[in-house]
Design a protein around this motif. Sequence first.
Motif, short mmCIF file in Angstrom:
data_model
loop_
_atom_site.label_atom_id
_atom_site.label_comp_id
_atom_site.label_asym_id
_atom_site.label_seq_id
_atom_site.Cartn_x
_atom_site.Cartn_y
_atom_site.Cartn_z
N LEU A 1 -1.07 -1.90 -10.56
CA LEU A 1 -2.18 -2.80 -10.29
C LEU A 1 -3.12 -2.78 -11.49
N PRO A 2 -3.65 -3.93 -11.91
CA PRO A 2 -4.53 -3.96 -13.09
C PRO A 2 -5.89 -3.35 -12.82
N LYS A 3 -6.58 -2.99 -13.87
CA LYS A 3 -7.91 -2.43 -13.72
C LYS A 3 -8.86 -3.51 -13.21
N GLN B 1 -4.98 -9.94 -2.46
CA GLN B 1 -4.06 -8.93 -1.95
C GLN B 1 -3.50 -8.13 -3.12
N PRO B 2 -3.25 -6.83 -2.95
CA PRO B 2 -2.59 -6.08 -4.03
C PRO B 2 -1.27 -6.72 -4.43
N TYR B 3 -1.00 -6.76 -5.72
CA TYR B 3 0.19 -7.40 -6.27
C TYR B 3 0.32 -8.85 -5.76
N TRP C 1 0.82 -1.21 0.00
CA TRP C 1 0.00 0.00 0.00
C TRP C 1 0.86 1.27 0.00
N MET C 2 2.17 1.13 0.13
CA MET C 2 3.03 2.29 0.33
C MET C 2 3.54 2.84 -0.99
#
Length: 842
Positions: free
Chosen positions: A800-802, A773-775, A739-740
């Motif tokens: 991050l993808p759409k 989770q992101p990525y 998230w950073m």
Amino acid sequence: MEVKPITHHLFFVLLTATVRTQVNPEMCRYPLGMTGGQIQDEDISASSQWSESTAAKFGRLDFDNGDGDGAWCPDIMSEPDGLKEYLQVDLRSLHFITLVGTQGRHADGMGNEFAQRYRIKYSRNGSNWVGWHDRKGRQIIEGNRNAYDVVLKDLEPPIIARYVRFMPVTDHSMIVCMRVELYGCEWLDGLMSYSIPDGHLMIYRGLDVYFNDSVYDGTTAERLTKGLGQLTDGTWGLDDFLHSHIYGMWPGYDYVGWNNKSFPKGYVEMIFEFDHVRNFTSMKVHCNNMFSRGVRMFRQATCYFRSGSDWETEPVTFRPTVDRVSQIARFVAVPLGDRTASTIKCRFHFSDLWLLFSEVAFQSGKNNSAWVSFLSVPWDDPTHKVDDSNTRILIGCLVAIIAILLAIIVIILWRQVWQKMLEKASRRMLDDELTARLAVQTQAFSFHHSSLSSEGGSTSNSTYERIFPLCADYQEPSRLIRKLPEFAQSTEHLGRKEKTQSGGSEGAPHYAEADIISLQESSDSGTDSITPVNINLFAGTDSSMKEFPRHKLTFKEKLGEGQFGEVHLCEAEGMQDFLLEDLSIEGNKESPLLVAVKTLREDANKNARNDFLKEIRIMSRLRDPNIVRLLAVCVDTDPLCMITEYMENGDLNQFLNTTYRANNIASTYYIKLIGMAVQIASGMKYLSSLNFVHRDLATRNCLVGKNYTIKIADFGMSRNLYRGDYYRIQGRAVLPIRWMSWESILLGKFTMASDVWAFGVTLWEILTLCKEQPYSQLSDEQVIENTGEFFRDQGKQVYLPKPPYCPDRIYHDLMLSCWRRNAKQRPSFQEIHTLLMDISNI
């Protein structure tokens, strides 16, 4: 006689013999050498040229060596069908190509020719050419609108090729010129084609589910031959085969599948052909396992091998453990026992009515027998015959070179062993150094810590399968963090400041546990540290915060545990009567009120106590409907406690993950999701108006109340449920790196702009219903590598993808703007809130 090409190839063989291959299209986006010059002039050809100064070799994107007219131009007018003139690039080996770039010719203002549209053809062997088309069958690619700008186009689906042709297309006869670049990575599988039966149609509850290989580039009939397609496109199918990674595609799109009733022998036979003889170690097959719908992974795989004209008689047989509990799609690794072959035939036996595959990948090395051909002729000219009088000398030189290379490898490995031994001896010192550097931004916004228990262990040194190709300037993530010049300057400046404040001594890194916000005062650097002081809690504006009687708190549940304290769910008896009018909340005054109680351990050090009191002082000032409120405190005796609101629907992450289904995101539910994002933006707009920085904005730190009310909090750090969201630096500091922003990870710089970055990730979580989770496809180390690409800003960074069903306006105009490299170019929370309000009112 020149032996340099041979030695280079020998060294390449030694390096790649054990390479593990698994292509990921989101990672495989590196320029292949038109701009950088790695692709030689002799490997660039064309159907024709306008003049010597516009020959094929000048068709390099964004490249001007002073010669020529700055682009490739054909010698005649381009035809409307775009099937005659072409610029061809030979990559010398198979590559996985995901992106192309084009540019026109301006010649320092003297030219204005460009290709408005073009086609692409490609070949793996130089004789069989295939026209590229997108997943919906369209062949024309939109090109340039002027002669200056570079236009990048994703190839969806990607292609696997050695030769690529760019073929300009025009609406009318006109002169065109092109400069091009290809982006991707080397195709290490060596797979030239696969042959499979055509996929079948499933009728599921009246819904047509197509399992055909829709992007196959070979011959299609009852059996698909001499081509590649969805089994090698790098896209893995979802657990539920009715849904797809690709927006707008039909049910079953990600999978190729077959029905057991069409195969009397009970198996599906696939044939895989490779570029040369290889030693195969394993094959990875991505299978669906939704047995509730009649789909299971294969029961048995039997593989036959062929190096010449005949199949070997002894196959390799593998029987995986068929999972009858979990319906999660997964990769199944089939060991191939180092068998040698150029063609593999595998039979996959059904264990249920349907068999669905979405990806097949091989791990192999080149066959040692190929070295015989090396020793007889130079690599760059395989038809050249060596003079008999020089053969012995050549072989002797090559043997000596091989011996030297082996000796070098042994020395390198031996040095690595000693280096690891020395690292173990100095590990503690390195841990302290990195933690101190990461924490040096300190008191105003010190990094979060966590209480990972001993059974979890440290993950900082875990191995992972590298997706990024190693390049000359690659550095390990921890070294990258420490060596960036901006980071060194930042830590040097703050180090001097902290030393001055502490009377010249270098104290231990200052601790601050998962605060909801950190006070950011104006300074040149944008983030100023505050020296810990003894705080008079009830001074000034804090006088309204009352001491709540401890005996009226009843423990209900432990929400989580941090390194210096715990968070409990409690019932507070008489809280409604205790609160002042401006803090009153809805609820039955006769019933105990559920509250969250954050405590500080009695053995916490002085810095931790000061931070805890400072957090109380700051939170007591916050009055916003979308910020969780501090209701009362218990600070007369240890342990220190702060009592905050608790929302009955828990945190937003679990609420979305368990309440919504992916196919319900459209229509009404989508409006509610945007409404949630509006509330988070409103709360962050309020914090930013006070110059407060949150530092850990995510759905896990947003609470859900009645009527979808969202309030920003800070409890996610304490929950064991979200332990995987935080990355442990050298076994100590833990960071929510997914998230950073890049500057927060690499420079330790936390600002409102870094909160904007985190908001973009939080919005992505909301619109994906927190299903992943992101990525999620990247390891923690690869996430840090990716932030290094943001820092370098060479177009290699991965976004991050759409999310599915997400409008372009939200993804392109909002999310991507939150992730801009330049923090000053990111939108403010005021602008974000206004945009989301406009969208929600449409």
